[in-house]
Motif scaffolding. Structure first.
Motif, PDB file in Angstrom:
ATOM      1  N   TYR A  58       0.800  -1.221   0.000  1.00  0.00           N
ATOM      2  CA  TYR A  58       0.000   0.000   0.000  1.00  0.00           C
ATOM      3  C   TYR A  58       0.835   1.274   0.000  1.00  0.00           C
ATOM      4  CZ  TYR A  58      -3.572  -3.411   1.219  1.00  0.00           C
ATOM      5  OH  TYR A  58      -4.406  -4.503   1.205  1.00  0.00           O
ATOM      6  N   ILE A  59       1.981   1.247   0.685  1.00  0.00           N
ATOM      7  CA  ILE A  59       2.758   2.487   0.815  1.00  0.00           C
ATOM      8  C   ILE A  59       4.229   2.316   0.442  1.00  0.00           C
ATOM      9  CG2 ILE A  59       1.246   3.488   2.578  1.00  0.00           C
ATOM     10  CD1 ILE A  59       3.556   2.678   4.587  1.00  0.00           C
ATOM     11  N   GLY A  60       4.581   1.188  -0.196  1.00  0.00           N
ATOM     12  CA  GLY A  60       5.985   0.982  -0.556  1.00  0.00           C
ATOM     13  C   GLY A  60       6.814   0.629   0.659  1.00  0.00           C
ATOM     14  N   LYS A  61       8.069   1.087   0.682  1.00  0.00           N
ATOM     15  CA  LYS A  61       8.942   0.722   1.804  1.00  0.00           C
ATOM     16  C   LYS A  61       8.616   1.536   3.044  1.00  0.00           C
ATOM     17  CE  LYS A  61      12.920   3.584   0.456  1.00  0.00           C
ATOM     18  NZ  LYS A  61      13.918   3.999   1.388  1.00  0.00           N
ATOM     19  N   LEU A  62       8.901   0.980   4.211  1.00  0.00           N
ATOM     20  CA  LEU A  62       8.566   1.654   5.468  1.00  0.00           C
ATOM     21  C   LEU A  62       9.565   2.772   5.753  1.00  0.00           C
ATOM     22  CD1 LEU A  62       7.488  -1.449   7.580  1.00  0.00           C
ATOM     23  CD2 LEU A  62       6.056   0.137   6.295  1.00  0.00           C
ATOM     24  N   GLY A  63      10.785   2.416   6.153  1.00  0.00           N
ATOM     25  CA  GLY A  63      11.830   3.419   6.364  1.00  0.00           C
ATOM     26  C   GLY A  63      11.609   4.263   7.605  1.00  0.00           C
ATOM     27  N   ASP A  64      12.600   5.109   7.886  1.00  0.00           N
ATOM     28  CA  ASP A  64      12.557   5.952   9.092  1.00  0.00           C
ATOM     29  C   ASP A  64      12.462   7.434   8.769  1.00  0.00           C
ATOM     30  OD1 ASP A  64      15.023   6.487   8.051  1.00  0.00           O
ATOM     31  OD2 ASP A  64      16.169   6.044   9.854  1.00  0.00           O
ATOM     32  N   GLY A  65      12.259   7.744   7.481  1.00  0.00           N
ATOM     33  CA  GLY A  65      12.159   9.151   7.078  1.00  0.00           C
ATOM     34  C   GLY A  65      13.403   9.709   6.445  1.00  0.00           C
ATOM     35  N   SER A  66      14.472   8.896   6.362  1.00  0.00           N
ATOM     36  CA  SER A  66      15.712   9.403   5.773  1.00  0.00           C
ATOM     37  C   SER A  66      15.678   9.373   4.241  1.00  0.00           C
ATOM     38  CB  SER A  66      16.921   8.611   6.284  1.00  0.00           C
ATOM     39  OG  SER A  66      16.776   7.231   6.024  1.00  0.00           O
ATOM     40  N   SER A  67      14.693   8.643   3.654  1.00  0.00           N
ATOM     41  CA  SER A  67      14.543   8.607   2.195  1.00  0.00           C
ATOM     42  C   SER A  67      13.231   9.279   1.797  1.00  0.00           C
ATOM     43  CB  SER A  67      14.524   7.163   1.685  1.00  0.00           C
ATOM     44  OG  SER A  67      15.716   6.503   2.009  1.00  0.00           O
ATOM     45  N   ALA A  68      13.236   9.934   0.641  1.00  0.00           N
ATOM     46  CA  ALA A  68      12.043  10.662   0.194  1.00  0.00           C
ATOM     47  C   ALA A  68      10.872   9.739  -0.087  1.00  0.00           C
ATOM     48  CB  ALA A  68      12.383  11.484  -1.047  1.00  0.00           C
ATOM     49  N   ASP A  69      11.151   8.450  -0.395  1.00  0.00           N
ATOM     50  CA  ASP A  69      10.054   7.520  -0.697  1.00  0.00           C
ATOM     51  C   ASP A  69       9.673   6.648   0.495  1.00  0.00           C
ATOM     52  OD1 ASP A  69      12.418   6.097  -0.718  1.00  0.00           O
ATOM     53  OD2 ASP A  69      11.967   4.928  -2.520  1.00  0.00           O
ATOM     54  N   ASP A  70      10.117   7.024   1.703  1.00  0.00           N
ATOM     55  CA  ASP A  70       9.724   6.274   2.899  1.00  0.00           C
ATOM     56  C   ASP A  70       8.232   6.432   3.164  1.00  0.00           C
ATOM     57  OD1 ASP A  70      12.219   5.263   3.347  1.00  0.00           O
ATOM     58  OD2 ASP A  70      12.772   6.641   4.946  1.00  0.00           O
ATOM     59  N   GLY A  71       7.674   5.430   3.850  1.00  0.00           N
ATOM     60  CA  GLY A  71       6.233   5.349   4.043  1.00  0.00           C
ATOM     61  C   GLY A  71       5.589   6.538   4.721  1.00  0.00           C
ATOM     62  N   ILE A  72       6.294   7.197   5.654  1.00  0.00           N
ATOM     63  CA  ILE A  72       5.656   8.312   6.370  1.00  0.00           C
ATOM     64  C   ILE A  72       5.313   9.457   5.417  1.00  0.00           C
ATOM     65  CG2 ILE A  72       6.551   7.830   8.685  1.00  0.00           C
ATOM     66  CD1 ILE A  72       8.744   9.946   8.134  1.00  0.00           C
TER      67      ILE A  72
ATOM     68  N   THR B  99       1.522   2.729  -4.800  1.00  0.00           N
ATOM     69  CA  THR B  99       2.279   3.956  -4.508  1.00  0.00           C
ATOM     70  C   THR B  99       2.356   4.889  -5.713  1.00  0.00           C
ATOM     71  OG1 THR B  99       4.311   2.741  -4.973  1.00  0.00           O
ATOM     72  CG2 THR B  99       3.673   2.965  -2.671  1.00  0.00           C
ATOM     73  N   LYS B 100       1.928   4.411  -6.903  1.00  0.00           N
ATOM     74  CA  LYS B 100       1.755   5.247  -8.098  1.00  0.00           C
ATOM     75  C   LYS B 100       3.032   5.974  -8.526  1.00  0.00           C
ATOM     76  CE  LYS B 100      -3.007   6.201  -6.619  1.00  0.00           C
ATOM     77  NZ  LYS B 100      -2.973   6.213  -5.163  1.00  0.00           N
ATOM     78  N   THR B 101       4.157   5.283  -8.482  1.00  0.00           N
ATOM     79  CA  THR B 101       5.418   5.923  -8.889  1.00  0.00           C
ATOM     80  C   THR B 101       5.804   5.597 -10.329  1.00  0.00           C
ATOM     81  OG1 THR B 101       6.603   4.075  -7.892  1.00  0.00           O
ATOM     82  CG2 THR B 101       6.377   6.066  -6.568  1.00  0.00           C
ATOM     83  N   LYS B 102       5.057   4.700 -10.986  1.00  0.00           N
ATOM     84  CA  LYS B 102       5.362   4.353 -12.380  1.00  0.00           C
ATOM     85  C   LYS B 102       4.064   4.134 -13.151  1.00  0.00           C
ATOM     86  CE  LYS B 102       8.378   1.399 -15.170  1.00  0.00           C
ATOM     87  NZ  LYS B 102       9.348   0.290 -15.151  1.00  0.00           N
ATOM     88  N   LEU B 103       3.905   4.884 -14.242  1.00  0.00           N
ATOM     89  CA  LEU B 103       2.675   4.802 -15.038  1.00  0.00           C
ATOM     90  C   LEU B 103       2.734   3.620 -16.002  1.00  0.00           C
ATOM     91  CD1 LEU B 103      -0.044   6.232 -15.777  1.00  0.00           C
ATOM     92  CD2 LEU B 103       1.228   7.359 -17.621  1.00  0.00           C
TER      93      LEU B 103
END
Length: 631
Positions: free
Chosen positions: A32-46, A316-320
């Protein structure tokens, strides 16, 4: 949703259970939201959670309702308020808690919508410890509160003086997003993109106002430095399409693509259509069969299209994936080609000085490519032989550029998004990381000593220098970042003067020859603990002086303190925890106003009095460890 569990070798009726929507989102958040992560990457879940809520506000704006959106982030709480029509009061609970419930299945209500599947806010709800939605509509309001997707309180309708619209407040679940933090630069970039794609829309973030008057022209002006552009930005607008394009002096291509206001960071059919159409129109205009690579070298461009019921390759709609502008309509390829064939061709005829500057940039790229051809061939042959027995690279199983395969493609895609390469110095550091790493998603590339300072050198050096050549092949970025093998490039050097120097030399290499790796948020610096503070009961790892002092205070009674200077000093068992779920990595960010060449000239060019003054003014002296301990 049925889920099959492994229970020994048994496979009986008891092995199969049904998950409700909340359980499924929480069990498989990556779907639903791609990778979780801790916020250090622009594509992290938050950030995806914020985006899912904002997408609904943007859809209202696109339908002509609500010219302002307010977003407030404070103490891990996110509040988003729009001034659209407001959710119908009788459906406030259903819209955020019943899967596949929404207003966007009927194209009449939301012709070219971002949120399509009735999933977005439900995922935010399920992945938040607290979620509250309030609808304001025609002088009445209604609220509902949830915890991890479970309704805890449904308020009755009441009168209100508030303007129509919807407000959502949520706290991301810190058991799902471990140790998360919001990086304001990423949020601001997200908000700017919304503004560039919706000229006139006002977004207020923590009191700061974001608005764009000129759409994609403003985007490219923000992403580039005017004095580095070879000609003024070409800005073209048509029905359901907008394009802005120029060339600069950087290596590679920098493309920003959007669908219905959604930033498609992984491209898709519309981006490929633009790349092909642009090459054809330029060839036809100049009546020369230029190489596609020469036409697109150093290009910086943005393309946005509006599509009826777009098909994306994931939630996550990052690729059409859409091949057509609308069902039964024109193909994406022909739509983009027809637009550029008319508008770009007309523009170049009307602006001969721009056309001439564009031609010179293409011919310069052609000369540079031909100069490189001989050495490139030899270097690639050497790299091919080295790759067969590449002692520098310890590869991983999953790679960012591969198509997901197997039964559970989403799980594979999640691992591909997690793919990481650590660039280390020397055998001891790479040995520790190699033993501690996750072999599925983490690779290690070992440097031999200090790399070359490549500032001011041409790309020829990338092929002449064996280490740089092997690194670009390991990353698979020789022909651009489209086929990048690892989503995360993590520089892992010692926390001493030599380690910092190597870090600078690597950043110079990336910014000089592959700036789009940095601009697209793929490059990080690994943070490893500087101190280990322990007594017989507890061990605390500290990343800076303040954490160390807090640990000493907590443990008391003169604990044992170890200062780590080299990564090789940390045992593989210890290292595993620093590159796992709790890994701290600092993103390398290039602000839009940053002039990369000037920055590199200042720090990595010839020694100047200004740089000497900077070093003297910023010198820090580390006290002897014994002096720091409380007496």
């Amino acid at each position: 949703m049925a889920e099959i569990s492994k229970k020994g070798a048994e496979y009986t009726e008891d092995s199969i259970r049904s998950l409700d929507w909340r359980e499924h989102i929480r069990l498989r958040p990556g779907m639903y939201i791609g990778k979780l992560g801790d916020g250090s990457s622009a594509d992290d879940g938050i950030y995806v959670l914020i985006k899912e809520v904002l997408d609904n506000c943007i859809d209202e704006h696109m339908m002509g309702y609500g010219k302002q959106i307010e977003i407030t982030i404070k103490d891990r709480s996110v509040t988003v308020r729009d001034y659209g029509r407001g959710i119908p009061l009788g459906k406030v609970v259903d819209v955020v808690s019943k899967i596949n419930t929404g207003a966007k299945y009927d194209s009449k209500a939301f012709q070219k919508s971002v949120g399509l599947n009735g999933v977005g806010t439900k995922a935010v709800n399920a992945l938040s410890t607290y979620f509250k939605v309030t609808a304001y509509r025609e002088g009445k309001e209604k609220s509902a509160e949830f915890e991890r997707g479970v309704l805890t309180k449904e308020h009755k309708e009441s009168s209100t003086q508030q303007a129509n619209g919807t407000q959502v407040q949520f706290f991301p679940d810190d058991t799902v997003f471990r140790n998360f933090h919001f990086q304001e630069e990423y949020i601001e970039n997200l908000l700017w993109n919304y503004c560039f794609l919706n000229a006139g829309l006002v977004i207020v973030f923590n009191g700061k106002k974001f608005v764009s008057k000129n759409g994609l022209l403003d985007l490219l002006q923000r992403k580039t430095n005017e004095d580095e552009l070879r000609y003024p930005i070409i800005h073209l607008k048509g029905e359901d399409i907008e394009v802005a394009v120029s060339h600069n002096n950087d290596y590679g291509e920098e493309l920003f693509s959007f669908v219905n206001g959604q930033h498609t960071t992984q491209g898709g059919t519309h981006q490929q259509a633009f790349r092909e159409a642009y090459v054809k129109v330029i060839r036809d205009f100049f009546k020369k069969d230029y190489e596609a690579a020469d036409i697109r070298a150093s290009i910086v461009a943005a393309v946005a299209v509006r599509v009826v019921e777009p098909v994306f390759e994931s939630q996550t709609k990052t690729k059409l994936g859409s091949q057509y502008i609308e069902e039964g309509g024109q193909s994406m390829k022909n739509f983009v080609l027809e637009f550029l064939a008319k508008e770009l061709d007309n523009f170049l005829h009307k602006h001969p000085s721009t056309a001439e500057a564009l031609k010179k940039r293409i011919e310069q790229s052609e000369r540079e490519r031909k100069e490189l051809a001989g050495i490139k061939k030899l270097a690639n042959e050497r790299a091919k032989k080295a790759n067969l027995h590449n002692k520098k690279l310890r590869d991983c199983r999953f790679h960012y550029n591969e198509e997901p395969t197997g039964k559970d493609k989403e799980a594979v895609a999640q691992k591909q998004r997690e793919s990481t390469i650590f660039i280390t110095e020397g055998d001891s550091a790479s040995g520790s990381i190699t033993k501690a790493r996750n072999v599925e998603t983490q690779a290690v590339f070992s440097l031999r000593g200090k790399p070359l300072n490549c500032f001011g050198l041409t790309k020829k050096v990338v092929y002449e220098n064996e280490e740089f050549n092997l690194l670009q092949h390991a990353l698979n970025v020789e022909d651009g970042i489209e086929n990048l093998r690892y989503n995360n490039i993590v520089i892992a050097t010692d926390a001493d003067v030599d380690g910092m120097h190597i870090r600078l030399l690597l950043l110079t290499f990336f910014l000089q020859f592959f700036p789009d790796l940095v601009k697209n948020g793929h490059v990080y610096v690994l943070e490893t603990p500087l101190f280990r503070v322990r007594n017989k009961q507890e061990t605390i790892y500290c990343y800076d002086e303040s954490e160390k002092q807090a640990a000493i205070k907590k443990l008391g009674n003169k604990p044992e303190i170890t200062r780590f200077k080299g990564l090789g000093e940390i045992s593989p068992d210890e290292f595993a925890r620093f590159i796992g779920e709790d890994m701290r990595k600092q993103p390398v960010l290039v602000m839009p106003e940053t002039h990369i060449q000037q920055l590199l000239e200042y720090y990595m060019g010839k020694n100047t009095p200004q740089r000497q003054d900077f070093i003297i003014d910023n010198l820090k002296i580390e006290l002897d460890l014994a002096e720091e301990l409380p007496q």
